[in-house]
Design a protein around this motif. Structure first.
Motif, short mmCIF file in Angstrom:
data_model
loop_
_atom_site.label_atom_id
_atom_site.label_comp_id
_atom_site.label_asym_id
_atom_site.label_seq_id
_atom_site.Cartn_x
_atom_site.Cartn_y
_atom_site.Cartn_z
N ASN A 72 38.30 28.40 31.60
CA ASN A 72 37.87 29.83 31.48
C ASN A 72 38.10 30.42 32.72
O ASN A 72 38.37 31.81 32.91
CB ASN A 72 36.20 29.64 31.20
N GLN A 73 37.88 29.86 33.83
CA GLN A 73 38.08 30.38 35.12
C GLN A 73 39.56 31.14 35.40
O GLN A 73 39.84 32.24 35.87
CB GLN A 73 37.90 29.69 36.35
N SER A 74 40.27 30.14 34.90
CA SER A 74 41.84 30.52 34.81
C SER A 74 42.24 31.74 34.02
O SER A 74 42.80 32.58 34.49
CB SER A 74 42.70 29.36 34.44
N HIS A 197 32.97 23.82 37.23
CA HIS A 197 32.11 24.78 36.65
C HIS A 197 31.58 25.87 37.63
O HIS A 197 31.26 25.60 38.63
CB HIS A 197 30.89 24.16 36.06
N ALA A 198 31.90 27.15 37.12
CA ALA A 198 31.45 28.18 37.99
C ALA A 198 30.40 28.97 36.93
O ALA A 198 30.66 29.41 36.11
CB ALA A 198 32.53 29.27 38.04
N SER A 199 29.13 28.98 37.61
CA SER A 199 27.93 29.53 36.76
C SER A 199 27.78 31.13 36.94
O SER A 199 27.83 31.75 38.19
CB SER A 199 26.63 29.04 37.23
N TRP A 200 27.79 31.68 35.95
CA TRP A 200 27.42 33.23 36.02
C TRP A 200 26.11 33.36 35.11
O TRP A 200 25.81 32.71 34.02
CB TRP A 200 28.55 34.02 35.36
N PRO A 201 25.31 34.03 35.61
CA PRO A 201 25.46 35.10 36.97
C PRO A 201 25.01 34.49 38.22
O PRO A 201 24.49 33.32 38.39
CB PRO A 201 24.39 36.29 36.62
N PRO A 202 25.50 34.95 39.37
CA PRO A 202 25.20 34.44 40.70
C PRO A 202 23.66 34.82 41.06
O PRO A 202 23.07 35.41 40.02
CB PRO A 202 26.14 35.12 41.46
#
Length: 223
Positions: A72-74, A197-202
């Motif tokens: 997803n990040q890519s 894993h990058a969580s959104w929102p910050p």
């Protein structure tokens, strides 16, 4: 510094950027031509990329919490880079930052230019806007790198693309530092990928005014 204000599209149009330059809303006042985007590109690899991004970016712009895995990040990073390159190709821009090889590598191999960093953030309101600027990085008053930054706001989602190209006279990799701000709380890095894993929102969101104004994002690299 250039800004491109975009009217909010119909709900059925999730990604207006690759088609917005054909809109009568713009051609009534002036003709904007994009030299790096042909019909074949727009209808194939760009369209395919946007189709892949819809499940992810659709959640983010509608303010739905989402954990982005590496794929997803890519995908989001590729989409943001593509937008940055298209905007860089606007005919009125006197000097393009991205090289032809950068654009070809993105199209042919999904390769994001070296020296590119991408973050995502959240806007408290809703907007549809993009803007960017180029600047020169100095090392002891000597120009050592050319830089380009693009900010994209769509719905609640904010994306920022920073690309740095070191000059031949640069003997070491220069770390480009932003102006002071609560960036670690406002922005989540998604490229280069540093987490599964990058969580959104910050933790914090940009607002329309005040100390966390979205205007601070536009000027955070301005010296």
């Amino acid at each position: 510094l250039f800004f491109l204000m975009i009217r909010r599209p119909p709900r059925s149009t999730l990604f207006p950027y690759t088609t917005l330059f054909r809109s009568p809303y713009f051609t009534d006042s002036r003709q904007i031509k994009i030299k790096s985007v042909c019909t074949l590109c727009n209808n194939q690899w760009m369209s395919n990329l946007e189709t892949q991004c819809i499940p992810v970016i659709g959640c983010l712009l509608e303010d739905i919490s989402f954990a982005l895995d590496c794929n997803n990040q890519s995908l989001v990073a590729l989409w943001a880079t593509k937008i940055a390159m298209v905007l860089d190709s606007i005919e009125e821009n006197p000097k393009q930052f991205y090289l032809k090889t950068d654009c070809e590598n993105l199209k042919n191999t999904n390769a994001i230019p070296p020296g590119t960093t991408i973050w995502m953030g959240r806007y408290f309101g809703r907007s549809l806007h993009t803007g960017g600027t180029t600047f020169t990085a100095l090392d002891e008053s000597v120009p050592v790198a050319d830089c380009s930054t693009t900010a994209i706001v769509v719905g609640h989602l904010i994306l920022e693309v920073l690309s740095v190209r070191h000059r031949a006279n640069c003997k070491r990799v220069i770390q480009i530092e932003p102006n002071p701000g609560r960036w670690h709380e406002l922005l989540v890095p998604i490229w280069p990928i540093i987490s599964d894993h990058a969580s959104w929102p910050p933790p914090l969101s940009f607002t329309s005014s005040g100390p966390l104004s979205i205007g601070s994002l536009v000027t955070r690299w301005k010296r």
